[in-house]
Structure formats: C-alpha cells, structure tokens
Scaffold this motif. Sequence first.
Motif, PDB file in Angstrom:
ATOM      1  N   THR A  69       8.225   4.581   2.824  1.00  0.00           N
ATOM      2  CA  THR A  69       7.995   4.838   4.242  1.00  0.00           C
ATOM      3  C   THR A  69       8.039   3.538   5.039  1.00  0.00           C
ATOM      4  N   SER A  70       8.456   3.663   6.282  1.00  0.00           N
ATOM      5  CA  SER A  70       8.491   2.488   7.153  1.00  0.00           C
ATOM      6  C   SER A  70       7.224   2.382   7.998  1.00  0.00           C
ATOM      7  N   LYS A  71       6.306   3.319   7.844  1.00  0.00           N
ATOM      8  CA  LYS A  71       5.064   3.343   8.629  1.00  0.00           C
ATOM      9  C   LYS A  71       3.858   3.159   7.719  1.00  0.00           C
ATOM     10  N   ARG A  72       3.135   2.093   7.920  1.00  0.00           N
ATOM     11  CA  ARG A  72       1.956   1.813   7.102  1.00  0.00           C
ATOM     12  C   ARG A  72       0.869   2.873   7.311  1.00  0.00           C
ATOM     13  N   TRP A  73       0.679   3.345   8.551  1.00  0.00           N
ATOM     14  CA  TRP A  73      -0.342   4.345   8.823  1.00  0.00           C
ATOM     15  C   TRP A  73      -0.044   5.656   8.090  1.00  0.00           C
ATOM     16  N   LEU A  74       1.234   5.992   7.935  1.00  0.00           N
ATOM     17  CA  LEU A  74       1.601   7.233   7.260  1.00  0.00           C
ATOM     18  C   LEU A  74       1.252   7.169   5.777  1.00  0.00           C
ATOM     19  N   LYS A  75       1.431   6.017   5.189  1.00  0.00           N
ATOM     20  CA  LYS A  75       1.081   5.819   3.783  1.00  0.00           C
ATOM     21  C   LYS A  75      -0.408   6.117   3.576  1.00  0.00           C
ATOM     22  N   SER A  76      -1.247   5.582   4.444  1.00  0.00           N
ATOM     23  CA  SER A  76      -2.695   5.809   4.324  1.00  0.00           C
ATOM     24  C   SER A  76      -3.056   7.272   4.512  1.00  0.00           C
ATOM     25  N   ILE A  77      -2.459   7.901   5.494  1.00  0.00           N
ATOM     26  CA  ILE A  77      -2.785   9.308   5.767  1.00  0.00           C
ATOM     27  C   ILE A  77      -2.312  10.208   4.621  1.00  0.00           C
ATOM     28  N   LEU A  78      -1.166   9.913   4.030  1.00  0.00           N
ATOM     29  CA  LEU A  78      -0.710  10.689   2.872  1.00  0.00           C
ATOM     30  C   LEU A  78      -1.742  10.634   1.743  1.00  0.00           C
ATOM     31  N   TRP A  79      -2.215   9.426   1.433  1.00  0.00           N
ATOM     32  CA  TRP A  79      -3.187   9.282   0.343  1.00  0.00           C
ATOM     33  C   TRP A  79      -4.535   9.927   0.679  1.00  0.00           C
ATOM     34  N   ILE A  80      -4.987   9.780   1.913  1.00  0.00           N
ATOM     35  CA  ILE A  80      -6.264  10.393   2.317  1.00  0.00           C
ATOM     36  C   ILE A  80      -6.166  11.913   2.239  1.00  0.00           C
TER      37      ILE A  80
END
Length: 138
Positions: A69-80
């Motif tokens: 992913t090119s979005k760091r915030w999306l990575k966190s939300i996926l894991w949460i």
Amino acid sequence: MILNKSNSDFIGALTSSLCLLHCVCTPFLFIVQTHAISHGVSAPFWWKMLDFVFLIISFVAIYWSSKSTSKRWLKSILWITWLCLCIIIINEKVAWFSIPEYAIYLPGIGLVLLHLYNRKYCQCQKDQCCAIHTEKPM
C-alpha cells in the motif's frame, strides 16, 4: 493462485466476503442444528473451523497488502480491523464477554471495503513507490 503483493487485496476482499457469507449463514445453520440435535446430529466440525481458516487467509492477505500500500494510515487500519475480527471470533469460541452477534459484521465489512479501497487507490506500480510516496508521520 499464489498470494502476493499484486493480488493480496483481491484475495483479502474475497476472503472477507466469504467470511461475511459464512456469518450470515450461521444463524440458519443453528436453526437446522436445533432440529438435527433432536435427532442426535451436531454441526459439522469443518463449519466450526471456517472462522479460523478465514482468519489465517485474511492475515496473509493483510500482510501482503500492507507491504504494497502507498498509504501508511491504511496499513494501520487494516491491522486494527483484523485484530478486532480476531478478538470477536475468539470470543465467540471461549465466551470471555458478551458481544452482540452483529458485531462480527463490522470488521468483516470493514476489511472488504479497505481491501477494495487499497486495490483501487493505493497500489504501488513499482517496488520503490511505497518508500517514495508514503505519507510522512506527523
């Protein structure tokens, strides 16, 4: 089909959708199971274990999606979101505390939407793009 960066969002969205379908079908299985128990039959073992199969596949899909992913915030939300789904599923098996049945749909739908969003808007075209275009922390 091998799970990798290029198809992880597709596999993740598909797995999350199948998980939701499994969750929708389960109450109907309980109705059938009530009738079956009166005749000495219980729910199939494989049906009970599908939750964990979906969790494992979605874990791998999120792992690869978070790498591409090119979005760091999306990575966190996926894991949460995955962690919420995991906690709800484990809680259903061991009954730590009371959670409404519909709560499992929220992270399931969330994972479908996040994978689709990532697939459409946040994919790197080259291996270096994620390092170059990621959002800077505030």
